[in-house]
Every structure is written in structure tokens, then in C-alpha cells.
Design a protein around this motif. Sequence first.
Motif, short mmCIF file in Angstrom:
data_model
loop_
_atom_site.label_atom_id
_atom_site.label_comp_id
_atom_site.label_asym_id
_atom_site.label_seq_id
_atom_site.Cartn_x
_atom_site.Cartn_y
_atom_site.Cartn_z
N LYS A 29 0.86 -1.29 -0.02
CA LYS A 29 0.09 0.02 -0.24
C LYS A 29 0.88 1.26 0.14
O LYS A 29 1.80 1.56 0.87
CB LYS A 29 -1.06 -0.22 1.37
CG LYS A 29 -1.93 1.08 1.35
CD LYS A 29 -2.89 0.68 2.52
CE LYS A 29 -4.13 1.38 2.22
NZ LYS A 29 -5.49 1.16 3.05
N GLU A 30 0.76 2.12 -0.99
CA GLU A 30 1.76 3.22 -1.14
C GLU A 30 1.15 4.24 -0.34
O GLU A 30 2.26 4.91 0.22
CB GLU A 30 1.76 3.72 -2.68
CG GLU A 30 2.23 2.62 -3.79
CD GLU A 30 3.72 2.26 -3.50
OE1 GLU A 30 4.39 3.04 -3.03
OE2 GLU A 30 4.11 0.91 -3.78
N ASN A 31 0.00 4.37 -0.14
CA ASN A 31 -0.36 5.72 0.86
C ASN A 31 -0.77 5.08 2.04
O ASN A 31 -1.54 5.70 2.71
CB ASN A 31 -1.66 6.16 0.07
CG ASN A 31 -2.79 5.51 -0.25
OD1 ASN A 31 -2.50 4.30 0.04
ND2 ASN A 31 -3.91 5.95 -0.62
N LYS A 32 -0.17 4.28 2.79
CA LYS A 32 -0.68 3.88 4.24
C LYS A 32 0.11 4.80 5.03
O LYS A 32 0.88 5.54 4.67
CB LYS A 32 0.08 2.40 4.41
CG LYS A 32 1.52 2.42 4.50
CD LYS A 32 1.92 0.91 4.84
CE LYS A 32 3.51 0.82 4.40
NZ LYS A 32 3.87 -0.55 4.24
N GLU A 33 -0.94 4.91 6.19
CA GLU A 33 -0.56 5.99 7.14
C GLU A 33 0.93 5.54 7.88
O GLU A 33 1.46 4.44 8.01
CB GLU A 33 -1.63 5.64 8.36
CG GLU A 33 -1.47 6.74 9.52
CD GLU A 33 -2.80 6.50 10.59
OE1 GLU A 33 -2.18 7.09 11.59
OE2 GLU A 33 -3.30 5.38 10.33
N GLU A 34 1.70 6.85 8.17
CA GLU A 34 2.92 6.78 8.66
C GLU A 34 2.65 6.48 10.13
O GLU A 34 1.83 7.18 10.84
CB GLU A 34 3.94 8.03 8.43
CG GLU A 34 3.93 8.22 6.84
CD GLU A 34 4.95 7.23 6.32
OE1 GLU A 34 5.85 6.84 7.14
OE2 GLU A 34 4.84 6.69 5.47
N LEU A 35 3.39 5.53 10.78
CA LEU A 35 3.15 5.39 12.25
C LEU A 35 4.64 5.11 12.67
O LEU A 35 5.41 4.90 12.01
CB LEU A 35 2.44 3.85 12.24
CG LEU A 35 1.11 3.92 11.77
CD1 LEU A 35 0.72 2.28 11.85
CD2 LEU A 35 0.12 4.45 12.39
N PRO A 36 4.49 5.46 14.03
CA PRO A 36 5.89 5.21 14.56
C PRO A 36 6.54 3.81 14.57
O PRO A 36 5.60 2.93 14.78
CB PRO A 36 5.67 5.44 16.52
CG PRO A 36 4.27 6.18 16.07
CD PRO A 36 3.70 5.99 14.94
N ALA A 37 7.67 3.53 14.58
CA ALA A 37 8.36 2.31 14.38
C ALA A 37 7.78 1.48 15.51
O ALA A 37 7.76 0.09 15.45
CB ALA A 37 9.72 2.39 14.48
N GLU A 38 7.75 1.60 16.82
CA GLU A 38 7.22 0.91 17.87
C GLU A 38 5.74 0.47 17.61
O GLU A 38 5.47 -0.72 18.05
CB GLU A 38 7.37 1.44 19.25
CG GLU A 38 6.78 2.66 19.62
CD GLU A 38 7.40 4.05 19.07
OE1 GLU A 38 6.90 5.12 19.15
OE2 GLU A 38 8.83 3.96 18.61
N GLU A 39 4.95 1.21 17.07
CA GLU A 39 3.58 0.69 16.63
C GLU A 39 3.40 -0.28 15.58
O GLU A 39 2.76 -1.16 15.42
CB GLU A 39 2.72 2.04 16.43
CG GLU A 39 1.43 1.74 16.32
CD GLU A 39 0.50 2.80 16.33
OE1 GLU A 39 -0.95 2.60 15.82
OE2 GLU A 39 0.74 4.01 16.49
N ILE A 40 4.47 0.06 14.58
CA ILE A 40 4.59 -0.80 13.62
C ILE A 40 5.11 -2.04 14.03
O ILE A 40 4.59 -3.28 13.47
CB ILE A 40 5.41 -0.36 12.33
CG1 ILE A 40 4.80 0.99 11.59
CG2 ILE A 40 5.69 -1.20 11.28
CD1 ILE A 40 5.63 1.79 10.71
N LYS A 41 6.12 -2.24 14.76
CA LYS A 41 6.65 -3.53 15.43
C LYS A 41 5.37 -4.21 16.09
O LYS A 41 5.07 -5.40 16.03
CB LYS A 41 7.70 -3.35 16.47
CG LYS A 41 8.27 -4.61 16.91
CD LYS A 41 9.27 -4.29 17.85
CE LYS A 41 9.85 -5.63 18.56
NZ LYS A 41 9.16 -6.69 18.58
#
Length: 155
Positions: A29-41
Motif C-alpha cells: 500500500k503506497e499511501n498507508k498511514e505513517e506510524l511510529p516504529a514501535e507501533e509498526i513493530k
Amino acid sequence: MKTVVLSLALLIHGITYGQNFVWVFLNKKENKEELPAEEIKKIMDGHLANIKRLAKEGKLLAAGPFEEGGGIFVFDSHSKVEVNEWLATDPGIQAKRWDIELFLYTPRTGSVCSVGEKYEMTLLFCSLHSATSKTGCWHISGSHSSTSGVYRALG
């Protein structure tokens, strides 16, 4: 008579044409929401735990990422509705990290199967030399620790 012979041949070779699967493409998904690294993890840890749970339950036969991003699931199901219910339990899908596509699939040759423990892949290549009518075979093997895969039945 031909139908009976064909059906018997299919049974002998272990090919079941009534078996259905749902292939799910988790497209990058090219336009996915930017999230903090800890949330992505946290999302990805939940995603991987969900994959293991679905596989343990026998619903998910194969899963893995694409090198370019996204990934694939192969579910043992004949229903997109049922698979959508299973997908709804995935934290990565809940967080809309991928664009999802579902496809019904019925193999015409081979099948998809789950392997419950470590296995050894073995390939046997044989060929008939037309000039001498002699057959030559080569054996290749190697260990693999994955718990699922896609296989082609050879007759």
C-alpha cells in the motif's frame, strides 16, 4: 467408461479436483498511514502471531512476504466470506497496512498442502535419451524448516 477410468487415474495420483482454496494477496500500500516504529513493530508482531494461530488451526496453509513488499496467504477454504472473517482477526489488516485481494482457486494439477514438521525436499529428475533409449536420473535433496508450501503432484 472413460469417466470411470479418468476418475480412477485421478484417485491413484492423489489429485482431488474438488479441493478449493482462497489465495489472498496483501498488496503493498503506497499511501498507508505513517506510524511510529514501535507501533509498526506491535502490529507486525500481532500479524505474525495471527499467522501462526491460523496455521495451527489448519485454516492457513501457506504465508509469506514478497521481496517487493506485501505478501500472500493460501487458505484451505472455498469461501471468500469465511476467509474475510479470518482476515478480520489480523492486526495488520485491521490497521489497513495492505490493499487486500482474494481469489478462489481450484487446482487442476497438483495441490496445496500443509506440512506439520520439518521436512526434506527431494527432487528426482529423469530423462529418456532418444538415441540410446536409456533413462538417466538425478537426485537432489535439501532440508527446509518451513511448515507449509505449495507442491505439484507428479504422475
